[in-house]
Design an enzyme around this catalytic site. Structure first.
Site, PDB file in Angstrom:
ATOM      1  N   LYS A 208     -34.406  20.103   7.311  1.00 25.97           N
ATOM      2  CA  LYS A 208     -34.562  18.668   7.623  1.00 25.97           C
ATOM      3  C   LYS A 208     -34.247  18.390   9.091  1.00 25.97           C
ATOM      4  O   LYS A 208     -35.052  17.798   9.798  1.00 25.97           O
ATOM      5  CB  LYS A 208     -33.611  17.801   6.778  1.00 25.97           C
ATOM      6  CG  LYS A 208     -33.849  17.837   5.305  1.00 25.97           C
ATOM      7  CD  LYS A 208     -32.951  16.834   4.586  1.00 25.97           C
ATOM      8  CE  LYS A 208     -31.475  17.125   4.767  1.00 25.97           C
ATOM      9  NZ  LYS A 208     -30.993  18.309   4.060  1.00 25.97           N
TER      10      LYS A 208
ATOM     11  N   ARG B  97     -29.713   9.229  -0.006  1.00 25.23           N
ATOM     12  CA  ARG B  97     -29.345  10.367  -0.852  1.00 25.23           C
ATOM     13  C   ARG B  97     -28.941   9.924  -2.253  1.00 25.23           C
ATOM     14  O   ARG B  97     -28.724  10.776  -3.115  1.00 25.23           O
ATOM     15  CB  ARG B  97     -28.148  11.085  -0.223  1.00 25.23           C
ATOM     16  CG  ARG B  97     -28.481  12.298   0.633  1.00 25.23           C
ATOM     17  CD  ARG B  97     -27.193  12.785   1.281  1.00 25.23           C
ATOM     18  NE  ARG B  97     -27.181  14.163   1.652  1.00 25.23           N
ATOM     19  CZ  ARG B  97     -27.433  14.633   2.866  1.00 25.23           C
ATOM     20  NH1 ARG B  97     -27.805  13.828   3.830  1.00 25.23           N
ATOM     21  NH2 ARG B  97     -27.331  15.917   3.126  1.00 25.23           N
TER      22      ARG B  97
ATOM     23  N   ARG C 263     -26.271  30.237   9.269  1.00 29.36           N
ATOM     24  CA  ARG C 263     -25.774  29.199  10.184  1.00 29.36           C
ATOM     25  C   ARG C 263     -24.251  29.228  10.247  1.00 29.36           C
ATOM     26  O   ARG C 263     -23.668  29.032  11.310  1.00 29.36           O
ATOM     27  CB  ARG C 263     -26.262  27.813   9.734  1.00 29.36           C
ATOM     28  CG  ARG C 263     -25.777  26.711  10.664  1.00 29.36           C
ATOM     29  CD  ARG C 263     -26.412  25.374  10.377  1.00 29.36           C
ATOM     30  NE  ARG C 263     -25.907  24.772   9.151  1.00 29.36           N
ATOM     31  CZ  ARG C 263     -26.382  23.659   8.611  1.00 29.36           C
ATOM     32  NH1 ARG C 263     -27.385  23.022   9.190  1.00 29.36           N
ATOM     33  NH2 ARG C 263     -25.864  23.178   7.508  1.00 29.36           N
TER      34      ARG C 263
ATOM     35  N   ARG D 287     -20.000  25.935  10.838  1.00 31.87           N
ATOM     36  CA  ARG D 287     -19.842  24.570  10.304  1.00 31.87           C
ATOM     37  C   ARG D 287     -18.922  24.615   9.090  1.00 31.87           C
ATOM     38  O   ARG D 287     -19.131  25.426   8.189  1.00 31.87           O
ATOM     39  CB  ARG D 287     -21.222  24.015   9.928  1.00 31.87           C
ATOM     40  CG  ARG D 287     -21.446  22.623  10.465  1.00 31.87           C
ATOM     41  CD  ARG D 287     -22.844  22.172  10.229  1.00 31.87           C
ATOM     42  NE  ARG D 287     -23.005  21.586   8.903  1.00 31.87           N
ATOM     43  CZ  ARG D 287     -24.095  20.924   8.528  1.00 31.87           C
ATOM     44  NH1 ARG D 287     -25.096  20.792   9.363  1.00 31.87           N
ATOM     45  NH2 ARG D 287     -24.169  20.415   7.330  1.00 31.87           N
TER      46      ARG D 287
ATOM     47  N   ARG E 209     -23.052  21.625  -2.625  1.00 29.10           N
ATOM     48  CA  ARG E 209     -23.955  20.655  -1.975  1.00 29.10           C
ATOM     49  C   ARG E 209     -25.353  20.737  -2.582  1.00 29.10           C
ATOM     50  O   ARG E 209     -26.030  19.712  -2.751  1.00 29.10           O
ATOM     51  CB  ARG E 209     -24.010  20.923  -0.462  1.00 29.10           C
ATOM     52  CG  ARG E 209     -22.760  20.438   0.266  1.00 29.10           C
ATOM     53  CD  ARG E 209     -22.562  21.148   1.593  1.00 29.10           C
ATOM     54  NE  ARG E 209     -23.667  20.993   2.502  1.00 29.10           N
ATOM     55  CZ  ARG E 209     -23.966  21.857   3.473  1.00 29.10           C
ATOM     56  NH1 ARG E 209     -23.243  22.950   3.636  1.00 29.10           N
ATOM     57  NH2 ARG E 209     -24.989  21.635   4.275  1.00 29.10           N
TER      58      ARG E 209
HETATM   59  P1  B4P Z   1     -31.253  21.990   7.983  1.00 26.31           P
HETATM   60  O1  B4P Z   1     -31.767  21.876   6.597  1.00 26.31           O
HETATM   61  O2  B4P Z   1     -32.027  21.353   9.067  1.00 26.31           O
HETATM   62  O3  B4P Z   1     -29.763  21.527   7.831  1.00 26.31           O
HETATM   63  P2  B4P Z   1     -29.211  20.075   7.876  1.00 26.31           P
HETATM   64  O4  B4P Z   1     -30.159  19.055   8.375  1.00 26.31           O
HETATM   65  O5  B4P Z   1     -27.984  20.232   8.640  1.00 26.31           O
HETATM   66  O6  B4P Z   1     -29.007  19.689   6.360  1.00 26.31           O
HETATM   67  P3  B4P Z   1     -27.684  19.525   5.521  1.00 26.31           P
HETATM   68  O7  B4P Z   1     -28.104  18.888   4.230  1.00 26.31           O
HETATM   69  O8  B4P Z   1     -27.009  20.864   5.451  1.00 26.31           O
HETATM   70  O9  B4P Z   1     -26.724  18.611   6.317  1.00 26.31           O
HETATM   71  P4  B4P Z   1     -26.633  17.047   6.645  1.00 26.31           P
HETATM   72  O10 B4P Z   1     -26.292  17.025   8.073  1.00 26.31           O
HETATM   73  O11 B4P Z   1     -27.843  16.275   6.226  1.00 26.31           O
HETATM   74  O12 B4P Z   1     -31.132  23.498   8.505  1.00 26.31           O
HETATM   75  C1  B4P Z   1     -30.298  24.451   7.958  1.00 26.31           C
HETATM   76  C2  B4P Z   1     -30.453  25.819   8.646  1.00 26.31           C
HETATM   77  O13 B4P Z   1     -31.727  26.376   8.365  1.00 26.31           O
HETATM   78  C3  B4P Z   1     -30.356  25.791  10.168  1.00 26.31           C
HETATM   79  O14 B4P Z   1     -29.465  26.792  10.565  1.00 26.31           O
HETATM   80  C4  B4P Z   1     -31.754  26.073  10.660  1.00 26.31           C
HETATM   81  O15 B4P Z   1     -31.765  26.801  11.860  1.00 26.31           O
HETATM   82  C5  B4P Z   1     -32.334  26.897   9.537  1.00 26.31           C
HETATM   83  N1  B4P Z   1     -33.777  26.721   9.414  1.00 26.31           N
HETATM   84  C6  B4P Z   1     -34.472  25.555   9.547  1.00 26.31           C
HETATM   85  N2  B4P Z   1     -35.788  25.768   9.372  1.00 26.31           N
HETATM   86  C7  B4P Z   1     -35.946  27.110   9.101  1.00 26.31           C
HETATM   87  C8  B4P Z   1     -37.079  27.947   8.814  1.00 26.31           C
HETATM   88  N3  B4P Z   1     -38.342  27.482   8.759  1.00 26.31           N
HETATM   89  N4  B4P Z   1     -36.838  29.267   8.582  1.00 26.31           N
HETATM   90  C9  B4P Z   1     -35.579  29.781   8.632  1.00 26.31           C
HETATM   91  N5  B4P Z   1     -34.473  29.033   8.913  1.00 26.31           N
HETATM   92  C10 B4P Z   1     -34.662  27.716   9.142  1.00 26.31           C
HETATM   93  O16 B4P Z   1     -25.414  16.557   5.735  1.00 26.31           O
HETATM   94  C11 B4P Z   1     -24.140  17.135   5.839  1.00 26.31           C
HETATM   95  C12 B4P Z   1     -23.126  16.363   4.964  1.00 26.31           C
HETATM   96  O17 B4P Z   1     -22.980  14.995   5.454  1.00 26.31           O
HETATM   97  C13 B4P Z   1     -23.500  16.163   3.491  1.00 26.31           C
HETATM   98  O18 B4P Z   1     -23.158  17.289   2.693  1.00 26.31           O
HETATM   99  C14 B4P Z   1     -22.654  14.898   3.145  1.00 26.31           C
HETATM  100  O19 B4P Z   1     -21.314  15.213   2.941  1.00 26.31           O
HETATM  101  C15 B4P Z   1     -22.758  14.055   4.394  1.00 26.31           C
HETATM  102  N6  B4P Z   1     -23.882  13.099   4.337  1.00 26.31           N
HETATM  103  C16 B4P Z   1     -24.982  13.117   5.157  1.00 26.31           C
HETATM  104  N7  B4P Z   1     -25.820  12.107   4.836  1.00 26.31           N
HETATM  105  C17 B4P Z   1     -25.248  11.442   3.779  1.00 26.31           C
HETATM  106  C18 B4P Z   1     -25.648  10.330   2.988  1.00 26.31           C
HETATM  107  N8  B4P Z   1     -26.809   9.690   3.195  1.00 26.31           N
HETATM  108  N9  B4P Z   1     -24.827   9.928   1.986  1.00 26.31           N
HETATM  109  C19 B4P Z   1     -23.653  10.543   1.757  1.00 26.31           C
HETATM  110  N10 B4P Z   1     -23.216  11.611   2.462  1.00 26.31           N
HETATM  111  C20 B4P Z   1     -24.010  12.072   3.472  1.00 26.31           C
END
Ligand code: B4P
Length: 188
Positions: A14, A89, A128, A134, A145
């Site tokens: 994402k 979410r 990651r 992280r 998660r």
């Molecule tokens: P991403 O999937 O981009 O990770 P993310 O955006 O950080 O998603 P995540 O759900 O983990 O965290 P968020 O910040 O939304 O990438 C993951 C990895 O994959 C990276 O290392 C990337 O390099 C790699 N990758 C990407 N594309 C690839 C490909 N094509 N091939 C191989 N590798 C690839 O949320 C974090 C926390 O915040 C949540 O758990 C929650 O506690 C809180 N939170 C956030 N939003 C919330 C909400 N709306 N409500 C309540 N809590 C919330």
């Protein structure tokens, strides 16, 4: 005007894709996860509160998250479009977003769901963890998660499906391949 949502399990890409799509459409990518992490590292009261939940892989309560998103969407750069990454979410967040948008006489144009197999997302997040350290990327927290995503967030795609806004995009393959599929899905 472009108002987009990007959904998908943790590790589905994402955040990675959100910045590419946002640059293409010249709109801000608004990631609730990034806003929380910035607050955690600055030690703000919001960050102290959010950290309690994030470190355990729980969702931050809607009462905190919704107000934060309302504030962010009221900023001038979000007036003509945005990409929301990681929000909504929960069902309550969908309702809240509907309310904010109806107050602005605006609506969502497309909801992108990135589809990636569970074992693939676990392995991406463990990679990651090794590279960036992280705190919510330990295997136990990652699996929690992912469970939470399928229990609370994935069902929201049906809501957007009923509104004819939801498109599923294969999130496997190179970042460029996924970006090309998303571009096609948005134009379709
Ligand atoms: P991403 O999937 O981009 O990770 P993310 O955006 O950080 O998603 P995540 O759900 O983990 O965290 P968020 O910040 O939304 O990438 C993951 C990895 O994959 C990276 O290392 C990337 O390099 C790699 N990758 C990407 N594309 C690839 C490909 N094509 N091939 C191989 N590798 C690839 O949320 C974090 C926390 O915040 C949540 O758990 C929650 O506690 C809180 N939170 C956030 N939003 C919330 C909400 N709306 N409500 C309540 N809590 C919330």
């Amino acid at each position: 005007m472009t108002r987009l949502l990007i959904m998908g399990p943790p590790g589905s890409g994402k955040g990675t894709q959100a910045s590419l799509v946002a640059a293409k459409f010249d709109i801000p990518a608004i990631s609730t996860g990034d806003i929380f992490r910035a607050n955690v590292s600055e030690g703000t009261p919001l960050g102290v509160e959010a950290h309690k939940y994030m470190s355990a892989g729980e969702y931050v309560p809607d009462s905190v998250t919704n107000d934060m998103v309302r504030d962010r969407l009221s900023q001038p750069d979000a007036k003509s479009g945005f990409l929301l990454d990681g929000y909504p979410r929960t069902v309550s967040q969908v309702d809240f977003l509907d309310k904010i948008l109806s107050e602005q006489h605006a609506s969502i144009d497309r909801v992108i769901e990135l589809v990636v197999d569970v074992e693939e997302v676990v392995s991406r997040l463990l990679r990651r963890a090794a590279e960036e350290g992280r705190p919510d990327d330990t295997e136990e927290v990652i699996r929690h998660r992912i469970e939470l995503y399928f229990e609370q967030t994935e069902p929201l795609t049906a809501v957007y499906d009923a509104r004819d806004l939801h498109v599923r995009v294969d999130g496997t393959g190179s970042v460029e391949d996924v970006a090309a599929r998303i571009a096609e899905a948005i134009d379709a």
